[in-house]
Design an enzyme around this catalytic site. Structure first.
Site, PDB file in Angstrom:
ATOM      1  N   GLU A  16       0.858  -1.192   0.000  1.00 45.99           N
ATOM      2  CA  GLU A  16       0.000   0.000   0.000  1.00 45.99           C
ATOM      3  C   GLU A  16       0.890   1.237   0.000  1.00 45.99           C
ATOM      4  OE1 GLU A  16      -3.624   0.769   2.685  1.00 45.99           O
ATOM      5  OE2 GLU A  16      -2.176   2.262   3.365  1.00 45.99           O
ATOM      6  N   ALA A  50      -8.995  11.070   3.151  1.00 45.44           N
ATOM      7  CA  ALA A  50     -10.321  11.086   3.781  1.00 45.44           C
ATOM      8  C   ALA A  50     -11.211  12.113   3.083  1.00 45.44           C
ATOM      9  CB  ALA A  50     -10.175  11.418   5.252  1.00 45.44           C
ATOM     10  N   HIS A  76      -7.815   3.145  -4.189  1.00 47.63           N
ATOM     11  CA  HIS A  76      -8.821   3.162  -3.124  1.00 47.63           C
ATOM     12  C   HIS A  76      -9.842   4.257  -3.442  1.00 47.63           C
ATOM     13  CE1 HIS A  76      -6.148   1.236   0.234  1.00 47.63           C
ATOM     14  NE2 HIS A  76      -5.812   0.779  -0.962  1.00 47.63           N
ATOM     15  N   TYR A 146     -11.783  -6.151   9.218  1.00 49.08           N
ATOM     16  CA  TYR A 146     -11.230  -5.729  10.504  1.00 49.08           C
ATOM     17  C   TYR A 146     -11.102  -6.907  11.476  1.00 49.08           C
ATOM     18  CZ  TYR A 146     -12.424  -1.426   8.262  1.00 49.08           C
ATOM     19  OH  TYR A 146     -12.486  -0.411   7.334  1.00 49.08           O
ATOM     20  N   HIS A 150     -14.592  -3.516  13.341  1.00 45.99           N
ATOM     21  CA  HIS A 150     -14.605  -2.091  12.996  1.00 45.99           C
ATOM     22  C   HIS A 150     -15.110  -1.299  14.208  1.00 45.99           C
ATOM     23  CE1 HIS A 150     -16.293   1.604  11.089  1.00 45.99           C
ATOM     24  NE2 HIS A 150     -15.134   1.533  10.456  1.00 45.99           N
TER      25      HIS A 150
HETATM   26  P1  FAD Z   1     -18.257  -0.529   5.816  1.00 45.99           P
HETATM   27  O1  FAD Z   1     -17.956  -1.859   5.264  1.00 45.99           O
HETATM   28  O2  FAD Z   1     -19.372   0.245   5.207  1.00 45.99           O
HETATM   29  O3  FAD Z   1     -18.519  -0.687   7.376  1.00 45.99           O
HETATM   30  C1  FAD Z   1     -18.569   0.446   8.238  1.00 45.99           C
HETATM   31  C2  FAD Z   1     -19.332   0.083   9.512  1.00 45.99           C
HETATM   32  O4  FAD Z   1     -20.693  -0.108   9.209  1.00 45.99           O
HETATM   33  C3  FAD Z   1     -18.856  -1.224  10.161  1.00 45.99           C
HETATM   34  O5  FAD Z   1     -18.925  -1.066  11.541  1.00 45.99           O
HETATM   35  C4  FAD Z   1     -19.881  -2.254   9.683  1.00 45.99           C
HETATM   36  O6  FAD Z   1     -20.025  -3.336  10.594  1.00 45.99           O
HETATM   37  C5  FAD Z   1     -21.140  -1.382   9.625  1.00 45.99           C
HETATM   38  N1  FAD Z   1     -22.127  -1.842   8.632  1.00 45.99           N
HETATM   39  C6  FAD Z   1     -21.911  -2.295   7.382  1.00 45.99           C
HETATM   40  N2  FAD Z   1     -23.077  -2.587   6.764  1.00 45.99           N
HETATM   41  C7  FAD Z   1     -24.067  -2.308   7.639  1.00 45.99           C
HETATM   42  C8  FAD Z   1     -25.494  -2.393   7.612  1.00 45.99           C
HETATM   43  N3  FAD Z   1     -26.135  -2.844   6.524  1.00 45.99           N
HETATM   44  N4  FAD Z   1     -26.184  -2.020   8.718  1.00 45.99           N
HETATM   45  C9  FAD Z   1     -25.550  -1.559   9.824  1.00 45.99           C
HETATM   46  N5  FAD Z   1     -24.199  -1.461   9.926  1.00 45.99           N
HETATM   47  C10 FAD Z   1     -23.466  -1.822   8.848  1.00 45.99           C
HETATM   48  N6  FAD Z   1      -9.961   5.200   4.572  1.00 45.99           N
HETATM   49  C11 FAD Z   1      -9.720   6.244   3.711  1.00 45.99           C
HETATM   50  O7  FAD Z   1     -10.232   7.366   3.931  1.00 45.99           O
HETATM   51  N7  FAD Z   1      -8.898   6.087   2.616  1.00 45.99           N
HETATM   52  C12 FAD Z   1      -8.309   4.907   2.311  1.00 45.99           C
HETATM   53  O8  FAD Z   1      -7.604   4.791   1.308  1.00 45.99           O
HETATM   54  C13 FAD Z   1      -8.542   3.780   3.179  1.00 45.99           C
HETATM   55  N8  FAD Z   1      -7.994   2.577   2.944  1.00 45.99           N
HETATM   56  C14 FAD Z   1      -8.291   1.502   3.741  1.00 45.99           C
HETATM   57  C15 FAD Z   1      -7.775   0.237   3.425  1.00 45.99           C
HETATM   58  C16 FAD Z   1      -8.095  -0.883   4.209  1.00 45.99           C
HETATM   59  C17 FAD Z   1      -7.528  -2.225   3.853  1.00 45.99           C
HETATM   60  C18 FAD Z   1      -8.942  -0.741   5.338  1.00 45.99           C
HETATM   61  C19 FAD Z   1      -9.292  -1.942   6.174  1.00 45.99           C
HETATM   62  C20 FAD Z   1      -9.447   0.519   5.676  1.00 45.99           C
HETATM   63  C21 FAD Z   1      -9.137   1.643   4.889  1.00 45.99           C
HETATM   64  N9  FAD Z   1      -9.653   2.926   5.174  1.00 45.99           N
HETATM   65  C22 FAD Z   1      -9.396   3.982   4.336  1.00 45.99           C
HETATM   66  C23 FAD Z   1     -10.441   3.146   6.389  1.00 45.99           C
HETATM   67  C24 FAD Z   1     -11.980   2.977   6.166  1.00 45.99           C
HETATM   68  O9  FAD Z   1     -12.423   3.946   5.249  1.00 45.99           O
HETATM   69  C25 FAD Z   1     -12.673   3.132   7.511  1.00 45.99           C
HETATM   70  O10 FAD Z   1     -12.316   2.098   8.386  1.00 45.99           O
HETATM   71  C26 FAD Z   1     -14.195   3.298   7.453  1.00 45.99           C
HETATM   72  O11 FAD Z   1     -14.655   3.732   8.734  1.00 45.99           O
HETATM   73  C27 FAD Z   1     -14.958   2.019   7.130  1.00 45.99           C
HETATM   74  O12 FAD Z   1     -14.898   1.714   5.807  1.00 45.99           O
HETATM   75  P2  FAD Z   1     -15.484   0.281   5.291  1.00 45.99           P
HETATM   76  O13 FAD Z   1     -15.451   0.308   3.845  1.00 45.99           O
HETATM   77  O14 FAD Z   1     -14.813  -0.827   6.005  1.00 45.99           O
HETATM   78  O15 FAD Z   1     -17.000   0.444   5.817  1.00 45.99           O
END
Ligand code: FAD
Length: 285
Positions: A16, A50, A76, A146, A150
């Site tokens: 990354e 972000a 991303h 996670y 998360h």
């Molecule tokens: P989601 O998968 O949408 O999940 C977010 C939360 O919502 C979780 O707690 C999940 O359990 C909950 N959830 C999901 N679906 C539902 C539903 N239907 N009902 C209720 N709750 C639900 N951030 C950046 O800004 N830029 C980056 O480039 C970046 N790269 C990353 C790379 C990796 C490998 C990882 C693991 C994270 C990265 N992040 C990045 C951080 C990420 O954007 C944050 O952790 C963000 O808060 C969650 O994104 P997600 O896509 O995992 O969210």
């Protein structure tokens, strides 16, 4: 297809990288990408600031990696502040630049976003964006996961249920948040399988090379710090080079352990540092 690569018996290696904030650092990043590419990873992913603050730079770096360095690249993308048109525009830009892989994330709520804006966002979760991408583009998609849950999730189980939705929506493979204790990853992987998640999972490894870095990384990721890492920092934290070497050793030990237990992929959070990454790669086979 990266997902096919991940389904092979060999452990995939990926990096990354991130667009630096200042123009001067950004201009200097391409030389670092050249050095990282020389380590021949299977693919390189490029983060997204972000709220989309670095969208153009993400695409510029990803296009350089794809076309100048000839290495598959994954851009991303976060959807927390996206309207449908923004997403479509971003996808068109990726298509124009010949980028075929996307890490589709919801993103963290920006500090400037009101409750009302957050609650009425167009794509509620990453799974919603992934569903849209699958239906409207030919991009291959990865999702984040996670091992320690998360931070917003009600429980480990609810997070896994939603992760399954993300895979069902079209995520071809997953990349984990960084973790410092392999047992946490093994437990997560086992539990994911019990929830029907069979997509390949790349393990995210971040070498901790300074005492200062650990606080920042833990704050951002919510990852727990095992005693072995605490002890390492206490022992080497005052000496810059000793600490860096100890951080490399720690990451190598994590990676060798994971490979022994058949991990699909190792994804190194390089922090754009070729020297440290090269030292890890040299010791990981
Ligand atoms: P989601 O998968 O949408 O999940 C977010 C939360 O919502 C979780 O707690 C999940 O359990 C909950 N959830 C999901 N679906 C539902 C539903 N239907 N009902 C209720 N709750 C639900 N951030 C950046 O800004 N830029 C980056 O480039 C970046 N790269 C990353 C790379 C990796 C490998 C990882 C693991 C994270 C990265 N992040 C990045 C951080 C990420 O954007 C944050 O952790 C963000 O808060 C969650 O994104 P997600 O896509 O995992 O969210």
């Amino acid at each position: 297809m990266l997902a096919d690569l991940l389904n092979k018996t060999k452990t995939t290696l990926s990096f990354e990288v991130s667009p630096p904030k200042t123009e001067e650092e950004f201009n200097a990043v391409f030389e670092k990408l050249d050095s990282l590419a020389a380590l021949q990873p299977d693919f390189i992913s490029c983060t997204y600031g972000a709220g989309g603050s670095s969208a153009g730079k993400t695409v510029e770096m990803a296009a350089y990696i794809q076309h100048r360095l000839n290495i598959d690249t994954m851009a991303h993308m976060t959807c927390v502040g996206f309207k449908r048109e923004d997403l479509q525009k971003n996808c068109e830009l990726l298509e124009k630049e010949g980028i075929r892989y996307v890490m589709a994330l919801r993103g963290d709520r920006p500090k400037t976003m009101s409750d009302e804006q957050f609650e009425s966002r167009e794509f509620l979760y990453a799974a919603d964006m992934i569903r849209y991408l699958k239906a409207n583009t030919s991009l291959s998609i990865a999702g984040g996961c996670y091992p320690e849950k998360h931070y917003e999730a009600e429980s480990f189980e609810s997070d896994l249920r939603h992760l399954k939705e993300k895979v069902d929506a079209g995520a071809d493979f997953l990349v984990t948040q960084l973790f410092f204790d392999n047992d946490i990853f093994y437990r997560f992987r086992e539990k994911a399988v019990s929830f029907g998640i069979t997509a390949p999972i790349c393990a995210g490894i971040m070498p901790i090379t300074s005492a200062k870095q650990i606080g920042k990384s833990v704050n951002l990721s919510g990852s727990s710090v095992p005693k072995a890492l605490e002890d390492m920092i206490a022992k080497y934290g005052d000496d810059k080079e000793d600490m860096r070497k100890a951080g490399v050793d720690y990451a190598v030990r994590q990676i060798l352990g994971l490979k022994e237990r058949g991990v699909d992929g190792i994804h190194i959070y390089t922090m754009n540092r070729p020297k440290t990454t090269a030292e890890i790669v040299a010791q990981m086979s």
